[in-house]
Design an enzyme around this catalytic site. Structure first.
Site, PDB file in Angstrom:
ATOM      1  N   LYS A  48       0.853  -1.188   0.000  1.00 13.17           N
ATOM      2  CA  LYS A  48       0.000   0.000   0.000  1.00 13.17           C
ATOM      3  C   LYS A  48       0.890   1.240   0.000  1.00 13.17           C
ATOM      4  O   LYS A  48       1.746   1.405   0.880  1.00 13.17           O
ATOM      5  CB  LYS A  48      -0.903   0.022   1.228  1.00 13.17           C
ATOM      6  CG  LYS A  48      -1.744   1.297   1.337  1.00 13.17           C
ATOM      7  CD  LYS A  48      -2.415   1.414   2.689  1.00 13.17           C
ATOM      8  CE  LYS A  48      -2.943   2.822   2.901  1.00 13.17           C
ATOM      9  NZ  LYS A  48      -3.470   3.037   4.264  1.00 13.17           N
ATOM     10  N   ASN A  82      -8.321   1.564  10.744  1.00  8.23           N
ATOM     11  CA  ASN A  82      -7.440   1.262  11.866  1.00  8.23           C
ATOM     12  C   ASN A  82      -7.931   1.950  13.142  1.00  8.23           C
ATOM     13  O   ASN A  82      -8.339   1.299  14.092  1.00  8.23           O
ATOM     14  CB  ASN A  82      -6.006   1.688  11.562  1.00  8.23           C
ATOM     15  CG  ASN A  82      -5.048   1.319  12.673  1.00  8.23           C
ATOM     16  OD1 ASN A  82      -4.817   0.151  12.934  1.00  8.23           O
ATOM     17  ND2 ASN A  82      -4.494   2.312  13.363  1.00  8.23           N
TER      18      ASN A  82
END
EC number: 2.8.1.10
Length: 269
Positions: A112, A221
């Site tokens: 990513k 997250n």
């Protein structure tokens, strides 16, 4: 690296899968590995979320120092697909260097990319992002890209070789939810690669909205890690992603300006 399938992954149905860079997953919820009080809680939350992919901030998470707790001892690469990311990078050079180190450390090539513009907003620097994407693609990386919710730049990223487009819903860690549904919908309709909401999710309804709009998956997250009960929030996010996906596949009713009775008005007693 083969995708691990937990017994209750965050998916709508066993045959409802999505594929990125030739790897197929049933879970549509990706979780991070930062901000938790410890790695054990992180691992428990990832399992409660039904996640198959976890993002790993290579510059912030201990992967190699045996004198300190190692993430891989708790969130095991045999159980989860690791997605190394370039969190904390503000130049293309830093991002490319970070992912080269990740490939050397664990052999990871599905990565990513995020290149940030400033520490206050953590918005992506799209010019640097596009430049570093081209460098990484040339080196054989399969790159999922964190980006702005700009349909034009998203198209450029796909044309440059991105294997997934990851527009922000709101600033990283803000918990504000999806701020621009119109742009996100345009991006989804025009993309030939998976589209994932990345950043800004705060609660379960935010995740459901992203899936209802047609996203392939949701990445989060802080929404889980900073919840008062991370494990319970992880479960809530799993169900939200499933519900949003099911609603998208079902096809919602049309919105109407005026009422439409649930029962026919003709033949009333």
């Amino acid at each position: 690296m083969n995708a691990h399938v937990p017994p209750e992954s965050a998916t709508a149905a066993p045959d409802d899968t999505w594929t990125v860079a030739g790897r197929t997953f049933t879970s549509r919820l990706i979780v991070g590995t930062g901000k938790y009080k410890d790695y054990a809680t992180n691992a428990a939350a990832a399992r409660a979320a039904g996640a198959q992919i976890v993002t790993v901030a290579v510059r912030r998470v201990n992967l190699t120092d045996p004198t300190q707790p190692l993430l891989i001892d708790y969130v095991k690469p045999s159980e989860f697909t690791y997605l190394p990311n370039t969190a904390g990078c503000f130049t293309g050079e830093d991002a490319v260097r970070t992912l080269r180190l990740a490939r050397e450390a664990g052999g990871w090539d599905l990565v990513k990319l995020e290149v940030l513009s400033d520490p206050k907003t953590l918005y992506p620097d799209m010019e640097e992002t596009l430049r570093s994407l081209k460098l990484l693609v040339a080196e054989g990386f399969q790159v999922m890209v964190y980006c702005s919710d700009d349909p034009v730049y998203c198209r450029k990223l796909e044309e440059a070789g991105a294997v997934a487009i990851m527009p922000l819903g709101a600033p990283i860690g803000s918990g504000l939810g999806i701020q621009n549904r119109v742009n996100l919908r345009i991006i989804i309709e025009n993309a030939g690669v998976p589209v994932l909401v990345d950043a800004g999710v705060g609660t379960a309804s935010d995740a459901a909205i992203g899936m209802e709009l047609g996203c392939d998956a949701i990445l989060m997250n802080t929404a889980i890690a900073e919840a008062k009960d991370p494990i319970r929030m992880a479960r809530a996010m799993k169900h939200a992603v499933i519900a949003g996906r099911e609603a998208y596949l079902a096809g919602r009713m049309q919105k109407r300006l005026y009422a439409d009775p649930s029962s026919p008005l003709g033949g009333l007693i």
